[in-house]
Every structure is written in C-alpha cells, then in structure tokens.
Scaffold this motif. Structure first.
Motif, PDB file in Angstrom:
ATOM      1  N   MET A   1       0.903  -1.315   0.192  1.00  0.00           N
ATOM      2  CA  MET A   1      -0.134  -0.073   0.054  1.00  0.00           C
ATOM      3  C   MET A   1       0.949   1.285   0.071  1.00  0.00           C
ATOM      4  N   LEU A   2       1.849   1.283   0.737  1.00  0.00           N
ATOM      5  CA  LEU A   2       2.949   2.354   0.674  1.00  0.00           C
ATOM      6  C   LEU A   2       3.626   2.698  -0.530  1.00  0.00           C
ATOM      7  N   TRP A   3       3.857   1.510  -1.107  1.00  0.00           N
ATOM      8  CA  TRP A   3       4.676   1.607  -2.240  1.00  0.00           C
ATOM      9  C   TRP A   3       3.562   2.162  -3.420  1.00  0.00           C
ATOM     10  N   GLN A   4       2.416   2.046  -3.239  1.00  0.00           N
ATOM     11  CA  GLN A   4       1.314   2.548  -4.364  1.00  0.00           C
ATOM     12  C   GLN A   4       1.267   4.013  -4.145  1.00  0.00           C
ATOM     13  N   PHE A   5       1.286   4.556  -3.277  1.00  0.00           N
ATOM     14  CA  PHE A   5       1.378   5.888  -2.693  1.00  0.00           C
ATOM     15  C   PHE A   5       2.600   6.701  -3.070  1.00  0.00           C
ATOM     16  N   ILE A   6       3.674   6.019  -2.729  1.00  0.00           N
ATOM     17  CA  ILE A   6       4.900   6.676  -3.451  1.00  0.00           C
ATOM     18  C   ILE A   6       4.909   6.633  -4.807  1.00  0.00           C
ATOM     19  N   LEU A   7       4.502   5.517  -5.603  1.00  0.00           N
ATOM     20  CA  LEU A   7       4.452   5.734  -7.141  1.00  0.00           C
ATOM     21  C   LEU A   7       3.707   6.598  -7.707  1.00  0.00           C
ATOM     22  N   THR A   8       2.337   6.656  -6.990  1.00  0.00           N
ATOM     23  CA  THR A   8       1.441   7.651  -7.532  1.00  0.00           C
ATOM     24  C   THR A   8       1.989   9.268  -7.233  1.00  0.00           C
ATOM     25  N   GLY A   9       2.656   9.320  -6.223  1.00  0.00           N
ATOM     26  CA  GLY A   9       3.203  10.718  -5.986  1.00  0.00           C
ATOM     27  C   GLY A   9       4.176  11.049  -7.083  1.00  0.00           C
ATOM     28  N   VAL A  10       5.179  10.007  -7.264  1.00  0.00           N
ATOM     29  CA  VAL A  10       6.362  10.341  -8.153  1.00  0.00           C
ATOM     30  C   VAL A  10       5.678  10.318  -9.762  1.00  0.00           C
ATOM     31  N   LEU A  11       4.746   9.643  -9.817  1.00  0.00           N
ATOM     32  CA  LEU A  11       3.900   9.968 -11.514  1.00  0.00           C
ATOM     33  C   LEU A  11       3.650  11.430 -11.351  1.00  0.00           C
ATOM     34  N   ALA A  12       2.543  11.700 -10.280  1.00  0.00           N
ATOM     35  CA  ALA A  12       2.084  13.048 -10.425  1.00  0.00           C
ATOM     36  C   ALA A  12       3.240  14.128 -10.599  1.00  0.00           C
ATOM     37  N   LEU A  13       4.284  13.885  -9.844  1.00  0.00           N
ATOM     38  CA  LEU A  13       5.374  14.958  -9.935  1.00  0.00           C
ATOM     39  C   LEU A  13       5.897  14.955 -11.258  1.00  0.00           C
ATOM     40  N   LEU A  14       6.129  13.931 -12.106  1.00  0.00           N
ATOM     41  CA  LEU A  14       6.616  13.799 -13.428  1.00  0.00           C
ATOM     42  C   LEU A  14       5.809  14.274 -14.294  1.00  0.00           C
ATOM     43  N   ALA A  15       4.536  14.168 -14.089  1.00  0.00           N
ATOM     44  CA  ALA A  15       3.442  14.781 -15.237  1.00  0.00           C
ATOM     45  C   ALA A  15       3.424  16.113 -14.810  1.00  0.00           C
ATOM     46  N   GLY A  16       3.324  16.602 -13.465  1.00  0.00           N
ATOM     47  CA  GLY A  16       3.402  18.034 -13.464  1.00  0.00           C
ATOM     48  C   GLY A  16       4.566  18.983 -14.073  1.00  0.00           C
ATOM     49  N   VAL A  17       5.760  18.224 -13.779  1.00  0.00           N
ATOM     50  CA  VAL A  17       6.881  18.997 -14.209  1.00  0.00           C
ATOM     51  C   VAL A  17       6.848  18.955 -15.812  1.00  0.00           C
ATOM     52  N   ALA A  18       6.494  17.802 -16.556  1.00  0.00           N
ATOM     53  CA  ALA A  18       6.299  17.964 -17.864  1.00  0.00           C
ATOM     54  C   ALA A  18       5.129  18.897 -18.461  1.00  0.00           C
TER      55      ALA A  18
END
Length: 71
Positions: A1-18
């Motif tokens: 569950m924690l790794w899903q939260f971290i993965l979602t956060g990283v993906l959202a950050l990358l999408a926001g930067v792009a």
C-alpha cells in the motif's frame, strides 16, 4: 500500500513537471513573437554605438537574418 502511494506521488510529480515545461515553453514563444527582443531602432542605436553609419538596407538585412534565425 505504501509503495502505491509513493509511485502515485512520483508519477504525479513527473506529469506536473512535464506539463509545466510545455506550458512555460508555449507562453515564452508567444511572448517573444509579440515582443521581439530587438527592433529596428535598437539595432540602429547599436550600430551607431559601434561606430557604423547604418543604412536602411543594412538594417533590413540584419532584421531579416534575425527573424529567419528565430524561426
């Protein structure tokens, strides 16, 4: 569950930067088209400061070269 939260956060950050990069790039391109960095009067002043007597033909040639380089 924690790794899903971290993965979602990283993906959202990358999408926001792009997305931010492309929005900023589009804004700067439209800004530079509306407000070119150098116009004919500025070019004439620069040439006179360098000790050259600018003719209108020479100014037009330099402006065309700069516009071609911008595109």
């Amino acid at each position: 569950m924690l790794w899903q939260f971290i993965l979602t956060g990283v993906l959202a950050l990358l999408a926001g930067v792009a997305l931010g990069f492309f929005v900023a790039r589009k804004y700067m391109m439209t800004y530079l088209k509306k407000n070119p960095p150098i116009n004919e009067q500025m070019l004439k002043m620069m040439m006179m400061q360098m000790g050259q007597k600018p003719s209108q033909k020479k100014i037009n040639q330099m402006m065309q070269a700069m516009n071609k380089q911008m595109k």
